[in-house]
Design an enzyme around this catalytic site. Structure first.
Site, PDB file in Angstrom:
ATOM      1  CG  ASP A 176      -0.364   0.189   2.532  1.00 16.00           C
ATOM      2  OD1 ASP A 176       0.882   0.304   2.614  1.00 16.00           O
ATOM      3  OD2 ASP A 176      -1.100   0.241   3.538  1.00 16.00           O
ATOM      4  CB  THR A 217       2.226  -2.302  11.162  1.00 16.24           C
ATOM      5  OG1 THR A 217       0.994  -2.741  10.562  1.00 16.24           O
ATOM      6  CG2 THR A 217       2.029  -0.953  11.826  1.00 16.24           C
ATOM      7  CG  HIS A 241      10.193 -24.904  12.376  1.00 14.99           C
ATOM      8  ND1 HIS A 241      10.244 -24.831  13.745  1.00 14.99           N
ATOM      9  CD2 HIS A 241      11.332 -25.576  12.001  1.00 14.99           C
ATOM     10  CE1 HIS A 241      11.332 -25.436  14.191  1.00 14.99           C
ATOM     11  NE2 HIS A 241      12.030 -25.872  13.141  1.00 14.99           N
ATOM     12  CB  CYS A 248       0.828  -2.487   4.805  1.00 16.33           C
ATOM     13  SG  CYS A 248       0.728  -3.570   6.244  1.00 16.33           S
ATOM     14  CG  HIS A 299       8.507 -28.550  10.929  1.00 17.09           C
ATOM     15  ND1 HIS A 299       8.136 -28.018  12.141  1.00 17.09           N
ATOM     16  CD2 HIS A 299       9.801 -28.927  11.058  1.00 17.09           C
ATOM     17  CE1 HIS A 299       9.162 -28.046  12.962  1.00 17.09           C
ATOM     18  NE2 HIS A 299      10.190 -28.594  12.339  1.00 17.09           N
TER      19      HIS A 299
HETATM   20  C1  RB5 Z   1      -1.804   2.792   6.486  1.00 13.62           C
HETATM   21  O1  RB5 Z   1      -1.798   4.006   7.146  1.00 13.62           O
HETATM   22  C2  RB5 Z   1      -1.595   1.661   7.476  1.00 13.62           C
HETATM   23  O2  RB5 Z   1      -2.719   1.529   8.275  1.00 13.62           O
HETATM   24  C3  RB5 Z   1      -1.303   0.374   6.740  1.00 13.62           C
HETATM   25  O3  RB5 Z   1      -0.195   0.549   5.935  1.00 13.62           O
HETATM   26  C4  RB5 Z   1      -0.989  -0.821   7.592  1.00 13.62           C
HETATM   27  O4  RB5 Z   1       0.022  -0.565   8.498  1.00 13.62           O
HETATM   28  C5  RB5 Z   1      -2.141  -1.518   8.176  1.00 13.62           C
HETATM   29  O5  RB5 Z   1      -2.029  -2.541   8.855  1.00 13.62           O
END
Ligand code: RB5
Length: 167
Positions: A21, A81, A112, A79, A147
Site C-alpha cells: 500500500d 506495520t 518450520h 504495508c 512440520h
Molecule cells: C496505512 O496508514 C496503514 O494503516 C497500513 O499501511 C498498515 O500498516 C495496516 O495494517
C-alpha cells in the site's frame, strides 16, 4: 541467480510477486531492486505511488492470487506495520504469510512453516534490515517431516466448519 543462493532443498521460487500500500511503497522499491539484483523474475502488482492513500486488502489479494495460481511463485507484501497485509493474506487457504521484523523469524518461517508469503512493515524496518530478511527468507529451505504434518493439519482445520460451543 547468484551462486550464494545455491543450497540443497526444494527449488527456489521462479517468480516473486510483490505488492504494497502507500505506506509500503518506498520499501517495496528497495526490495524490488534487491530481487532483481538477486536474479529473480519479479511481478509488481502495485501500488505505484506513495502519496495517495489506498486500501491494503486490495493489494494483498492481488499478490495472494498470483501465489496461489503459480506453483513456484512466492510473495512479498508490505504495508506500514505489516499487520494489515498479514491479516488479509492469511485469510486464504494455501497461504502461509509470515510477518517478519527480524532475520531469525524469517529463517524459521521457512524452516518450520514453509511460508510462501513474506510480510514486511515499511514503517518498522530500515531498508538494510529488510534486505537481510528477504535474502534469508528466499534462501532458507523448508525442513519438512513433522512440520509438513502440521501444515497439512493447519489446512484441514482451516477448511472445516468452525464449532461454536454453546455459551
Ligand atoms: C496505512 O496508514 C496503514 O494503516 C497500513 O499501511 C498498515 O500498516 C495496516 O495494517
Amino acid at each position: 541467480m547468484s551462486s550464494t543462493l545455491s543450497r540443497p532443498g526444494p527449488p527456489e521460487p521462479e517468480i516473486i510477486v510483490i505488492g504494497c500500500d502507500h505506506a509500503g511503497y518506498h520499501l517495496k522499491a528497495e526490495i524490488f531492486q534487491l530481487l532483481r539484483e538477486m536474479g529473480y523474475q519479479v511481478e509488481d502488482v502495485g501500488c505505484h505511488r506513495p502519496d495517495v492513500s489506498v486500501h491494503y486488502p486490495l493489494y494483498g489479494k492481488k499478490v495472494v492470487e498470483v501465489v496461489l495460481s503459480r506453483p513456484r511463485a512466492r510473495g512479498v507484501l508490505i504495508c506500514g506495520t505489516g499487520l494489515g497485509m498479514s491479516v488479509i493474506a492469511n485469510r486464504f487457504p494455501g497461504i502461509r504469510a509470515a510477518l517478519c521484523h527480524d532475520v531469525y523469524t524469517a529463517e524459521m518461517s521457512r524452516r518450520h512453516n514453509d511460508a510462501n508469503l513474506l510480510v514486511l512493515g515499511g514503517r518498522v524496518l530500515s531498508p538494510d534490515k529488510a534486505r537481510e530478511i528477504v535474502k534469508v527468507w528466499l534462501t532458507t529451505p523448508f525442513e519438512g517431516g513433522r512440520h509438513q504434518e502440521r501444515l497439512e493439519l493447519l489446512e484441514q482445520l482451516a477448511r472445516e466448519k468452525p464449532f461454536f460451543p454453546e455459551s
